[in-house]
Design an enzyme around this catalytic site. Structure first.
Site, PDB file in Angstrom:
ATOM      1  N   GLY A  81       0.814  -1.200   0.000  1.00  0.00           N
ATOM      2  CA  GLY A  81       0.000   0.000   0.000  1.00  0.00           C
ATOM      3  C   GLY A  81       0.853   1.258   0.000  1.00  0.00           C
ATOM      4  O   GLY A  81       2.078   1.206   0.006  1.00  0.00           O
ATOM      5  N   GLY A 101       2.723  14.485  -4.351  1.00  0.00           N
ATOM      6  CA  GLY A 101       2.652  13.023  -4.424  1.00  0.00           C
ATOM      7  C   GLY A 101       2.261  12.457  -5.765  1.00  0.00           C
ATOM      8  O   GLY A 101       1.630  11.405  -5.835  1.00  0.00           O
ATOM      9  N   GLU A 102       2.662  13.088  -6.852  1.00  0.00           N
ATOM     10  CA  GLU A 102       2.240  12.588  -8.168  1.00  0.00           C
ATOM     11  C   GLU A 102       2.793  11.204  -8.485  1.00  0.00           C
ATOM     12  O   GLU A 102       2.099  10.388  -9.083  1.00  0.00           O
ATOM     13  CB  GLU A 102       2.656  13.563  -9.278  1.00  0.00           C
ATOM     14  CG  GLU A 102       2.123  13.113 -10.635  1.00  0.00           C
ATOM     15  CD  GLU A 102       2.199  14.192 -11.695  1.00  0.00           C
ATOM     16  OE1 GLU A 102       1.725  13.952 -12.812  1.00  0.00           O
ATOM     17  OE2 GLU A 102       2.740  15.277 -11.400  1.00  0.00           O
TER      18      GLU A 102
END
Length: 306
Positions: A81, A101-102
């Site tokens: 995750g 957070g791209e």
């Protein structure tokens, strides 16, 4: 998939809460109104937001993502995750826009995830854009041209001075100036730096030639001969002061003290500008040529000026 995109520690808590994972609120993929009051109810804990509800930030300055590293991140996300939530801001019609957070967002798509943990920040469009650019500039893997364009955008869109940009990003002012100067290179040379065919050091050396035709010709030779940065600097210095040529009001190369010549060459390399030193028995002057205010700012910065 509705979203389109360009392929390209947490601090320890205290008490019981630090032993438990943060609660996550799952946001359905169907568009719903995102009310600020609802966002505040989760007390800063990450929401689990559908990937398709998140849009790429148009102010994103990073254009290239290493597909191998992106694939490695996707495998990690598929197995464990997303460890660090992305940061987004609420948009109309229940959608969200990425702030930070791209890579995690793109890798989550590749990993086949439907949602991603995200922290919603209530910020203005201007604050969001600034956060995106500054966050990217603090990354170690942003290529030199992407950094240069990011600084240029901060100057253009947010009217920041080079000193302000240095403070916001934790860089020294001379570095900011040097990155901005890369945008003086011809577009083709900028592309070569962006692709990694030329390093930042190579680009700085080539800038001293100033004229487009000379820079392009020198670049071809630097690449063809696989020159190191030091070799490129020496090559450019030779082009600026070919053997036998006497610099205006400066001592001829063949009669110049080797220590003075080394000092001159070092100044040229550090500043990326034309420098001449007149020396007579330890007395003389240093002549530094500049072609614009950015060059002048660089000189002042190197001398410790504001």
């Amino acid at each position: 998939m509705a979203a389109t995109f360009d392929p390209k520690r947490r601090a320890l808590g205290k008490g019981l809460e630090s032993l438990l994972p943060p609660a996550r609120v799952v946001v359905p993929a169907a568009p719903v109104e995102a009310a600020p009051a609802q966002i505040q109810m989760v007390w800063g804990r990450p929401l689990e937001i559908a990937l398709e509800m998140i849009d790429r930030n148009p102010m994103q300055t990073r254009t290239q993502f290493d597909p191998v590293k992106l694939g490695e991140l996707a495998k990690s996300i598929a197995a464990s995750g997303v460890v660090q939530p992305v940061v987004v801001k609420a948009m109309p019609e229940g959608r969200y826009q990425l702030i930070m957070g791209e890579r995690r967002w793109l890798a989550s798509f590749e990993a086949g995830k439907a949602t991603i943990p995200a922290i919603v920040r209530e910020v203005s469009d201007v604050q969001a854009m600034e956060m995106t650019i500054v966050e990217n500039l603090q990354r170690a893997d942003l290529n030199p041209i992407e950094q240069a364009r990011a600084y240029a955008r901060l100057a253009r869109d947010f009217k920041m001075t080079q000193e302000e940009m240095a403070v916001r990003t934790g860089k020294d002012r001379a570095s900011v100036t040097n990155f901005l100067r890369l945008l003086k290179l011809p577009k083709e040379i900028q592309d070569q730096v962006e692709r990694g065919e030329l390093t930042f050091g190579h680009a700085r050396a080539l800038l001293a030639l100033e004229e487009t035709e000379r820079i392009e010709a020198a670049t071809k030779k630097v690449i063809a001969l696989s020159m190191s940065v030091r070799q490129a600097e020496s090559y450019v210095a030779g082009l600026l002061n070919p053997e036998g040529r006497v610099a205006k009001e400066a001592a001829p190369e063949e009669t110049m003290d080797p220590n003075v010549r080394d000092a001159r060459d070092l100044l040229r390399q550090r500043l990326g500008l034309k420098v001449a030193i007149e020396d007579k028995h330890g007395r003389g002057r240093v002549i530094i040529e500049y072609s614009g205010l950015e060059d002048f700012d660089l000189i002042l910065s190197a001398l410790g000026g504001a």
